[in-house]
Scaffold this motif. Structure first.
Motif, mmCIF file in Angstrom:
data_model
loop_
_atom_site.group_PDB
_atom_site.id
_atom_site.type_symbol
_atom_site.label_atom_id
_atom_site.label_comp_id
_atom_site.label_asym_id
_atom_site.label_seq_id
_atom_site.Cartn_x
_atom_site.Cartn_y
_atom_site.Cartn_z
ATOM 1 N N ARG A 203 10.539 3.978 -3.959
ATOM 2 C CA ARG A 203 10.571 2.683 -3.268
ATOM 3 C C ARG A 203 10.897 2.866 -1.787
ATOM 4 O O ARG A 203 10.294 2.229 -0.920
ATOM 5 C CB ARG A 203 11.596 1.754 -3.931
ATOM 6 C CG ARG A 203 11.166 1.226 -5.281
ATOM 7 C CD ARG A 203 12.031 0.041 -5.701
ATOM 8 N NE ARG A 203 13.446 0.406 -5.800
ATOM 9 C CZ ARG A 203 14.007 0.872 -6.912
ATOM 10 N NH1 ARG A 203 13.280 1.031 -8.002
ATOM 11 N NH2 ARG A 203 15.301 1.168 -6.939
ATOM 12 N N GLU B 15 8.753 1.714 1.450
ATOM 13 C CA GLU B 15 9.285 0.659 2.318
ATOM 14 C C GLU B 15 9.607 1.140 3.728
ATOM 15 O O GLU B 15 9.460 0.385 4.691
ATOM 16 C CB GLU B 15 10.550 0.065 1.681
ATOM 17 C CG GLU B 15 10.273 -0.682 0.383
ATOM 18 C CD GLU B 15 11.551 -1.077 -0.339
ATOM 19 O OE1 GLU B 15 12.650 -0.749 0.185
ATOM 20 O OE2 GLU B 15 11.454 -1.693 -1.421
ATOM 21 N N THR B 16 10.059 2.379 3.863
ATOM 22 C CA THR B 16 10.520 2.842 5.180
ATOM 23 C C THR B 16 9.549 3.795 5.877
ATOM 24 O O THR B 16 9.645 3.986 7.086
ATOM 25 C CB THR B 16 11.883 3.548 5.059
ATOM 26 O OG1 THR B 16 11.732 4.761 4.289
ATOM 27 C CG2 THR B 16 12.899 2.638 4.375
#
Length: 223
Positions: free
Chosen positions: A41, A45-46
């Motif tokens: 995740r 996301e980053t």
């Protein structure tokens, strides 16, 4: 800034590594993950540039995560493995999957910083355009593979090597083998050979400068 994601099942260790990343110029920690699921995740996301990846995770192993990231669409982040896994099969697999380096726990924070500094320099040197000759390729590999060894003591150096190192240290700007050869009265191949060895030992830093023809010029500065 090099966006770095720390992946370690131990919350305390992850915080220590994240804090170390934040203290190194040119790096920022974009998050911490403690399981394979959290790491997946966080990568989505980053979009980190670099993973500090432990292989022992509660819901899987970091090696499988690295393999999946490399096979997925898009560009996978670079990876420095940080693990207690010592078996050669795991080391070979990590190398095969393109890990930039493999740090075996336990290790000192100085060693981690040295490796991150080497990675930053490697990333800078490989971001330019132009062509790379064999010396350039060797130097780029040396940046990562030789970074974990501390520089040798000056007292253990041959006299000519020590003179070349001293000349690099007093130079106001990065200097090449031709200039040092003229200053010290040695041949250019001799100067280049000692510069390459000093770079391998971590005593000098390599700066690649690209001219109009695209061929890199090797210049050196004190570490």
């Amino acid at each position: 800034m090099i966006r770095t994601l720390v992946v370690d099942d131990d919350y305390r260790v992850a915080r220590i590594h994240a804090a170390s990343v934040e203290r190194i110029p040119g790096f920022t920690c974009v998050g911490e993950a403690h399981t394979v699921a959290e790491a997946r995740r966080a990568v989505e996301e980053t979009g980190p540039d670099l993973l500090l990846l432990d292989f022992y995770l509660p819901d899987g192993d970091g090696l499988s995560l690295l393999r999946d990231l490399n096979s997925a669409d898009g560009t996978a982040p670079d990876c420095i493995v940080i693990t207690a896994a010592r078996d050669l099969a795991t080391v070979r697999s990590a190398m095969h999957l393109g890990a930039a380096y493999y740090l075996v726990k336990p290790f000192g924070l100085t060693q981690l910083r040295r490796q991150l500094d080497a990675y930053r320099l490697w990333r800078t040197q490989t971001s330019g355009a132009g062509e790379a000759d064999q010396d350039t390729v060797d130097a780029l590999y040396t940046l990562l593979r030789g970074a974990a060894s501390p520089p040798s003591s000056d007292s253990m150096m041959p006299p000519t090597m020590r003179k070349i190192l001293d000349a690099v240290r007093v130079s106001a700007e990065p200097v090449g083998a031709c200039t040092l050869a003229d200053r010290l009265g040695v041949s250019r191949p001799t100067a280049q050979r000692y510069l390459s060895e000093l770079h391998r030992r971590g005593a000098v830093q390599l700066h690649l400068e690209y001219g109009r023809a695209g061929r890199p010029v090797h210049r050196y500065a004190a570490s």
